[in-house]
Design a protein around this motif. Structure first.
Motif, PDB file in Angstrom:
ATOM      1  N   VAL A 159      23.907   1.189 -10.278  1.00 15.49           N
ATOM      2  CA  VAL A 159      25.267   1.702 -10.359  1.00 15.49           C
ATOM      3  C   VAL A 159      26.073   1.041 -11.464  1.00 15.49           C
ATOM      4  O   VAL A 159      26.790   1.712 -12.196  1.00 15.49           O
ATOM      5  N   GLY A 160      25.972  -0.265 -11.630  1.00 17.38           N
ATOM      6  CA  GLY A 160      26.796  -0.952 -12.633  1.00 17.38           C
ATOM      7  C   GLY A 160      28.263  -0.729 -12.338  1.00 17.38           C
ATOM      8  O   GLY A 160      28.722  -0.920 -11.223  1.00 17.38           O
ATOM      9  N   ASN A 161      29.014  -0.237 -13.337  1.00 15.77           N
ATOM     10  CA  ASN A 161      30.440   0.006 -13.112  1.00 15.77           C
ATOM     11  C   ASN A 161      30.717   1.405 -12.561  1.00 15.77           C
ATOM     12  O   ASN A 161      31.848   1.785 -12.341  1.00 15.77           O
ATOM     13  N   GLY A 162      29.680   2.217 -12.350  1.00 16.72           N
ATOM     14  CA  GLY A 162      29.828   3.526 -11.719  1.00 16.72           C
ATOM     15  C   GLY A 162      30.218   4.664 -12.635  1.00 16.72           C
ATOM     16  O   GLY A 162      30.465   5.769 -12.182  1.00 16.72           O
ATOM     17  N   GLN A 163      30.260   4.427 -13.940  1.00 16.83           N
ATOM     18  CA  GLN A 163      30.689   5.461 -14.879  1.00 16.83           C
ATOM     19  C   GLN A 163      29.629   6.522 -15.141  1.00 16.83           C
ATOM     20  O   GLN A 163      29.957   7.600 -15.609  1.00 16.83           O
ATOM     21  N   ARG A 164      28.370   6.232 -14.856  1.00 18.24           N
ATOM     22  CA  ARG A 164      27.306   7.180 -15.198  1.00 18.24           C
ATOM     23  C   ARG A 164      26.461   7.595 -14.006  1.00 18.24           C
ATOM     24  O   ARG A 164      25.394   8.169 -14.168  1.00 18.24           O
ATOM     25  N   VAL A 165      26.934   7.332 -12.808  1.00 17.46           N
ATOM     26  CA  VAL A 165      26.191   7.695 -11.608  1.00 17.46           C
ATOM     27  C   VAL A 165      27.066   8.598 -10.749  1.00 17.46           C
ATOM     28  O   VAL A 165      28.193   8.239 -10.403  1.00 17.46           O
ATOM     29  N   ARG A 166      26.561   9.776 -10.419  1.00 19.41           N
ATOM     30  CA  ARG A 166      27.290  10.731  -9.584  1.00 19.41           C
ATOM     31  C   ARG A 166      27.260  10.271  -8.127  1.00 19.41           C
ATOM     32  O   ARG A 166      26.208   9.960  -7.587  1.00 19.41           O
TER      33      ARG A 166
ATOM     34  N   LEU B 292      29.702  15.964   5.277  1.00 20.63           N
ATOM     35  CA  LEU B 292      30.742  15.341   4.449  1.00 20.63           C
ATOM     36  C   LEU B 292      30.747  15.919   3.045  1.00 20.63           C
ATOM     37  O   LEU B 292      31.805  16.149   2.459  1.00 20.63           O
ATOM     38  N   PHE B 293      29.566  16.170   2.517  1.00 19.90           N
ATOM     39  CA  PHE B 293      29.476  16.761   1.182  1.00 19.90           C
ATOM     40  C   PHE B 293      30.145  18.135   1.155  1.00 19.90           C
ATOM     41  O   PHE B 293      30.865  18.463   0.223  1.00 19.90           O
ATOM     42  N   THR B 294      29.931  18.923   2.184  1.00 21.53           N
ATOM     43  CA  THR B 294      30.549  20.246   2.271  1.00 21.53           C
ATOM     44  C   THR B 294      32.071  20.126   2.261  1.00 21.53           C
ATOM     45  O   THR B 294      32.753  20.939   1.629  1.00 21.53           O
ATOM     46  N   LEU B 295      32.617  19.119   2.926  1.00 21.15           N
ATOM     47  CA  LEU B 295      34.069  18.924   2.980  1.00 21.15           C
ATOM     48  C   LEU B 295      34.648  18.331   1.705  1.00 21.15           C
ATOM     49  O   LEU B 295      35.848  18.442   1.458  1.00 21.15           O
ATOM     50  N   SER B 296      33.818  17.711   0.901  1.00 16.99           N
ATOM     51  CA  SER B 296      34.297  17.035  -0.309  1.00 16.99           C
ATOM     52  C   SER B 296      34.897  18.035  -1.291  1.00 16.99           C
ATOM     53  O   SER B 296      34.325  19.095  -1.556  1.00 16.99           O
ATOM     54  N   SER B 297      36.037  17.674  -1.846  1.00 17.80           N
ATOM     55  CA  SER B 297      36.681  18.553  -2.833  1.00 17.80           C
ATOM     56  C   SER B 297      36.263  18.200  -4.255  1.00 17.80           C
ATOM     57  O   SER B 297      36.578  18.926  -5.185  1.00 17.80           O
ATOM     58  N   PHE B 298      35.560  17.098  -4.432  1.00 19.50           N
ATOM     59  CA  PHE B 298      35.151  16.655  -5.765  1.00 19.50           C
ATOM     60  C   PHE B 298      33.654  16.345  -5.746  1.00 19.50           C
ATOM     61  O   PHE B 298      33.239  15.197  -5.754  1.00 19.50           O
ATOM     62  N   LYS B 299      32.850  17.386  -5.702  1.00 16.64           N
ATOM     63  CA  LYS B 299      31.410  17.240  -5.553  1.00 16.64           C
ATOM     64  C   LYS B 299      30.716  16.622  -6.766  1.00 16.64           C
ATOM     65  O   LYS B 299      29.618  16.119  -6.664  1.00 16.64           O
ATOM     66  N   GLU B 300      31.354  16.661  -7.910  1.00 14.95           N
ATOM     67  CA  GLU B 300      30.771  16.101  -9.142  1.00 14.95           C
ATOM     68  C   GLU B 300      31.343  14.714  -9.465  1.00 14.95           C
ATOM     69  O   GLU B 300      31.236  14.245 -10.593  1.00 14.95           O
ATOM     70  N   ALA B 301      31.927  14.047  -8.492  1.00 19.61           N
ATOM     71  CA  ALA B 301      32.579  12.753  -8.710  1.00 19.61           C
ATOM     72  C   ALA B 301      31.596  11.683  -9.157  1.00 19.61           C
ATOM     73  O   ALA B 301      30.435  11.653  -8.752  1.00 19.61           O
TER      74      ALA B 301
END
Length: 84
Positions: free
Chosen positions: A38-45, A64-73
């Motif tokens: 993960v590191g700083n999380g900038q390149r891992v979905r 939870l994924f279905t409820l998520s409004s930001f699936k590409e976070a």
């Protein structure tokens, strides 16, 4: 007649091409065994990449994924390692 540098470049390109060809051939086998650091999380979905456990979070927690409004976070966007 080719000089030694030109021969080395050609051989290096053939090696790299062959390596990527072999990786592509075995990608289905390899991709199931890869994980991200993960590191700083900038390149891992957060939902889509396998970074927490043996499968992506979207498969571990489909409701939870279905409820998520930001699936590409990105992990950086939604997770605070300090718990704040």
């Amino acid at each position: 007649m080719m000089d030694i540098k030109a021969k080395w470049i050609i051989n290096a390109r053939l090696f790299v091409w062959g390596l990527w060809k072999a990786i592509r051939k075995e990608w289905n086998y390899l991709s199931g065994r890869l994980a991200y650091q993960v590191g700083n999380g900038q390149r891992v979905r957060f939902w889509m990449d396998k970074w927490c456990g043996d499968e992506p979070l979207c498969k571990s927690f489909p409701s939870l994924f279905t409820l998520s409004s930001f699936k590409e976070a990105w992990v950086l966007d939604v997770w605070n390692p300090e718990g704040d």
